[in-house]
Design a protein around this motif. Structure first.
Motif, PDB file in Angstrom:
ATOM      1  N   ASN A 121       0.864  -1.180   0.000  1.00 38.03           N
ATOM      2  CA  ASN A 121       0.000   0.000   0.000  1.00 38.03           C
ATOM      3  C   ASN A 121       0.904   1.234   0.000  1.00 38.03           C
ATOM      4  O   ASN A 121       1.922   1.250   0.707  1.00 38.03           O
ATOM      5  CB  ASN A 121      -0.910  -0.017   1.230  1.00 38.03           C
ATOM      6  CG  ASN A 121      -1.724   1.247   1.370  1.00 38.03           C
ATOM      7  OD1 ASN A 121      -1.229   2.258   1.872  1.00 38.03           O
ATOM      8  ND2 ASN A 121      -2.971   1.203   0.950  1.00 38.03           N
ATOM      9  N   PRO A 122       0.581   2.283  -0.753  1.00 33.91           N
ATOM     10  CA  PRO A 122       1.467   3.449  -0.861  1.00 33.91           C
ATOM     11  C   PRO A 122       1.759   4.145   0.467  1.00 33.91           C
ATOM     12  O   PRO A 122       2.904   4.552   0.709  1.00 33.91           O
ATOM     13  CB  PRO A 122       0.717   4.377  -1.815  1.00 33.91           C
ATOM     14  CG  PRO A 122      -0.148   3.474  -2.620  1.00 33.91           C
ATOM     15  CD  PRO A 122      -0.568   2.387  -1.693  1.00 33.91           C
ATOM     16  N   THR A 123       0.757   4.310   1.327  1.00 36.75           N
ATOM     17  CA  THR A 123       1.003   4.961   2.617  1.00 36.75           C
ATOM     18  C   THR A 123       1.908   4.099   3.487  1.00 36.75           C
ATOM     19  O   THR A 123       2.840   4.598   4.134  1.00 36.75           O
ATOM     20  CB  THR A 123      -0.325   5.228   3.354  1.00 36.75           C
ATOM     21  OG1 THR A 123      -1.203   5.974   2.502  1.00 36.75           O
ATOM     22  CG2 THR A 123      -0.081   6.012   4.631  1.00 36.75           C
ATOM     23  N   VAL A 124       1.657   2.805   3.481  1.00 39.72           N
ATOM     24  CA  VAL A 124       2.497   1.890   4.255  1.00 39.72           C
ATOM     25  C   VAL A 124       3.930   1.904   3.712  1.00 39.72           C
ATOM     26  O   VAL A 124       4.900   1.829   4.471  1.00 39.72           O
ATOM     27  CB  VAL A 124       1.920   0.461   4.234  1.00 39.72           C
ATOM     28  CG1 VAL A 124       2.836  -0.508   4.978  1.00 39.72           C
ATOM     29  CG2 VAL A 124       0.524   0.443   4.850  1.00 39.72           C
ATOM     30  N   ASP A 125       4.071   2.020   2.388  1.00 40.27           N
ATOM     31  CA  ASP A 125       5.408   2.005   1.791  1.00 40.27           C
ATOM     32  C   ASP A 125       6.255   3.210   2.216  1.00 40.27           C
ATOM     33  O   ASP A 125       7.477   3.097   2.356  1.00 40.27           O
ATOM     34  CB  ASP A 125       5.304   1.960   0.268  1.00 40.27           C
ATOM     35  CG  ASP A 125       5.064   0.550  -0.248  1.00 40.27           C
ATOM     36  OD1 ASP A 125       5.027  -0.381   0.583  1.00 40.27           O
ATOM     37  OD2 ASP A 125       4.922   0.373  -1.464  1.00 40.27           O
ATOM     38  N   ILE A 126       5.632   4.362   2.404  1.00 37.81           N
ATOM     39  CA  ILE A 126       6.372   5.525   2.906  1.00 37.81           C
ATOM     40  C   ILE A 126       6.966   5.195   4.270  1.00 37.81           C
ATOM     41  O   ILE A 126       8.141   5.462   4.548  1.00 37.81           O
ATOM     42  CB  ILE A 126       5.459   6.767   3.001  1.00 37.81           C
ATOM     43  CG1 ILE A 126       5.010   7.204   1.612  1.00 37.81           C
ATOM     44  CG2 ILE A 126       6.176   7.915   3.717  1.00 37.81           C
ATOM     45  CD1 ILE A 126       3.956   8.308   1.629  1.00 37.81           C
ATOM     46  N   LEU A 127       6.156   4.593   5.122  1.00 37.49           N
ATOM     47  CA  LEU A 127       6.611   4.203   6.457  1.00 37.49           C
ATOM     48  C   LEU A 127       7.703   3.136   6.369  1.00 37.49           C
ATOM     49  O   LEU A 127       8.710   3.211   7.081  1.00 37.49           O
ATOM     50  CB  LEU A 127       5.429   3.678   7.265  1.00 37.49           C
ATOM     51  CG  LEU A 127       5.734   3.145   8.670  1.00 37.49           C
ATOM     52  CD1 LEU A 127       6.295   4.243   9.557  1.00 37.49           C
ATOM     53  CD2 LEU A 127       4.467   2.544   9.293  1.00 37.49           C
ATOM     54  N   ARG A 128       7.543   2.161   5.490  1.00 39.64           N
ATOM     55  CA  ARG A 128       8.533   1.092   5.341  1.00 39.64           C
ATOM     56  C   ARG A 128       9.900   1.658   4.984  1.00 39.64           C
ATOM     57  O   ARG A 128      10.923   1.230   5.528  1.00 39.64           O
ATOM     58  CB  ARG A 128       8.095   0.096   4.276  1.00 39.64           C
ATOM     59  CG  ARG A 128       6.947  -0.822   4.680  1.00 39.64           C
ATOM     60  CD  ARG A 128       6.524  -1.691   3.517  1.00 39.64           C
ATOM     61  NE  ARG A 128       7.634  -2.479   3.012  1.00 39.64           N
ATOM     62  CZ  ARG A 128       7.785  -2.809   1.727  1.00 39.64           C
ATOM     63  NH1 ARG A 128       6.899  -2.398   0.817  1.00 39.64           N
ATOM     64  NH2 ARG A 128       8.807  -3.541   1.349  1.00 39.64           N
ATOM     65  N   LYS A 129       9.927   2.598   4.048  1.00 40.01           N
ATOM     66  CA  LYS A 129      11.205   3.182   3.619  1.00 40.01           C
ATOM     67  C   LYS A 129      11.895   3.889   4.783  1.00 40.01           C
ATOM     68  O   LYS A 129      13.111   3.783   4.960  1.00 40.01           O
ATOM     69  CB  LYS A 129      10.969   4.149   2.466  1.00 40.01           C
ATOM     70  CG  LYS A 129      10.564   3.461   1.171  1.00 40.01           C
ATOM     71  CD  LYS A 129      10.211   4.471   0.090  1.00 40.01           C
ATOM     72  CE  LYS A 129       9.756   3.759  -1.185  1.00 40.01           C
ATOM     73  NZ  LYS A 129       9.319   4.712  -2.225  1.00 40.01           N
TER      74      LYS A 129
END
Length: 394
Positions: A59-67
């Motif tokens: 998910n794009p929002t989750v991916d920001i956090l993952r990075k």
């Protein structure tokens, strides 16, 4: 590329031109994603780790956090799940098979212990618990079928640390996967992956969220390891974090450095007060000069945050109850890392009638110092300790 903490927390992963130059990233609250071509859909079916298909996965929002979290850990990639227990479960299950053996440090987090004691034995996977303060104990316990060494450094109750670099070196020679629960420290104060550990896990419920309103877990490692866990265990269990909660964790990250600095400073004042009080037998934290491991702790860790334990000089568990229930501002609760100060007595988990006043662990109280003023907390602790003295004179 700049990988400073300020850059990671405030900029990394935030492609603002893609969402109207908004300062705060959007919550992409969608369950699935559409495709213009069947060939594109087919490609993602082949490799769901490569693109957005369904928010059970990426998910794009989750991916920001993952990075951001992967960069803070010094890791290639990470996954964010719906609890710390999920992070433990997924990381372990991805690396064991029937007949395998696990080495774990003594007294890990309760749900890690439940996994080792009650779930894995059903599938022929057994665990040996050891004192992790000596590297020799790991060397002596390794078996031909040992596939995982599970660490918790520091321990959330008793503060023991393990020599992460030495254990990682030993494990790599034997082809053993190392997993370390880093919830005590956060990546700002300790980076197990940089010390050679294969998987670093943490409860993001705690310091990362910082406001006691999100439950989440993180596991970090190489892209190969993370992809392996994503494609098998995580997609199957479906214990992914929601975009809303990922957004709250991004918000929590913005203030993480200043919150850690504040709670550590306040906790030191509270510990100093406790160390001088006659009703306190011992104050336990990794950097304590009385801790035989304090030099190792300082070598591996940059700070200790707001979590520590202390042993009450009491004759019964009733006196511990008096102390805890007399606190007016400090809450009785599990967890740590939020804005509020907390206590949790170990006697709360003891079977009724089993309290032993000669057992220091039975008299232990874990405390998390939040964002309150130190004088405010010390005054509350002082009046609660006075209640024990008053009860003895009745």
């Amino acid at each position: 590329m700049d990988q400073s903490i300020s850059y990671i927390i405030n900029e990394l992963g935030e492609e603002r031109s893609m969402y109207y130059n908004a300062v705060a990233p959007p919550i992409i609250q969608t369950s699935n994603f559409a495709f213009n071509k069947i060939s594109d859909l087919s490609a993602v079916f082949e490799d769901e780790y490569s693109a957005y298909l369904y928010s059970r996965g990426l998910n794009p929002t989750v991916d920001i956090l993952r990075k951001k979290l992967a960069a803070l850990d010094g890791a290639e990639d990470c996954l964010v799940l719906n609890s710390g227990a999920s992070a433990i479960y997924n990381s372990v299950m991805a690396n064991v098979k029937t007949g395998d053996h696990i080495i774990s440090v003594n007294n890990p987090y309760s749900w890690a212990k439940h996994l080792f004691n009650h779930i894995l034995p059903r599938f022929g996977v057994n665990t040996t618990y050891i004192d992790g303060t000596r590297i020799e104990n790991f060397e002596e316990t390794i078996q031909p079928n040992t596939t995982i060494i599970y660490l918790e450094s520091p321990n959330g109750w008793s503060g023991e640390v393990q020599d992460l670099a030495a254990i990682a070196t030993l494990a790599k020679k034997k082809g053993i996967v190392t997993i370390c629960d880093n919830s005590f420290s956060t990546p700002l104060y300790q980076q197990p992956v940089k010390l050679g550990i294969d998987i670093s896990i943490q409860s993001a419920t705690k310091y990362i969220g910082g406001h006691s309103d999100v439950v989440a877990g993180v596991l970090s490692g190489t892209k190969e390891m993370i992809k392996k866990i994503f494609e098998s265990e995580m997609l199957c269990t479906g214990n992914v974090i929601s975009p809303q909660n990922a957004w709250l964790l991004i918000r929590g990250l913005r203030t993480l450095p200043m919150r850690l600095e504040r709670v550590e400073k306040t906790a030191q004042s509270v510990r100093t007060y406790l160390e001088s009080h006659s009703l306190i037998e011992k104050v336990i934290y990794p950097f304590s000069i009385e801790n035989p491991q304090h030099l190792l702790a300082k070598k591996q860790m940059k700070g200790v945050g707001g979590l520590f334990s202390f042993v009450l000089n009491v004759n019964s568990d009733e006196e511990i109850v008096i102390f805890c229930e007399s606190l007016r501002h400090i809450l009785i609760a599990v967890s740590w890392g939020g804005h509020e100060s907390l206590v949790m007595p170990s006697c709360a988990s003891l079977p009724k009638g089993s309290f032993d006043k000669n057992n220091l662990q039975h008299k232990m109280v874990r405390m998390y110092v939040g964002l309150e003023e130190d004088s405010y907390l010390i005054a509350d602790i002082s009046q609660a300790l006075d209640k024990i003295t008053a009860a003895r004179t009745k």
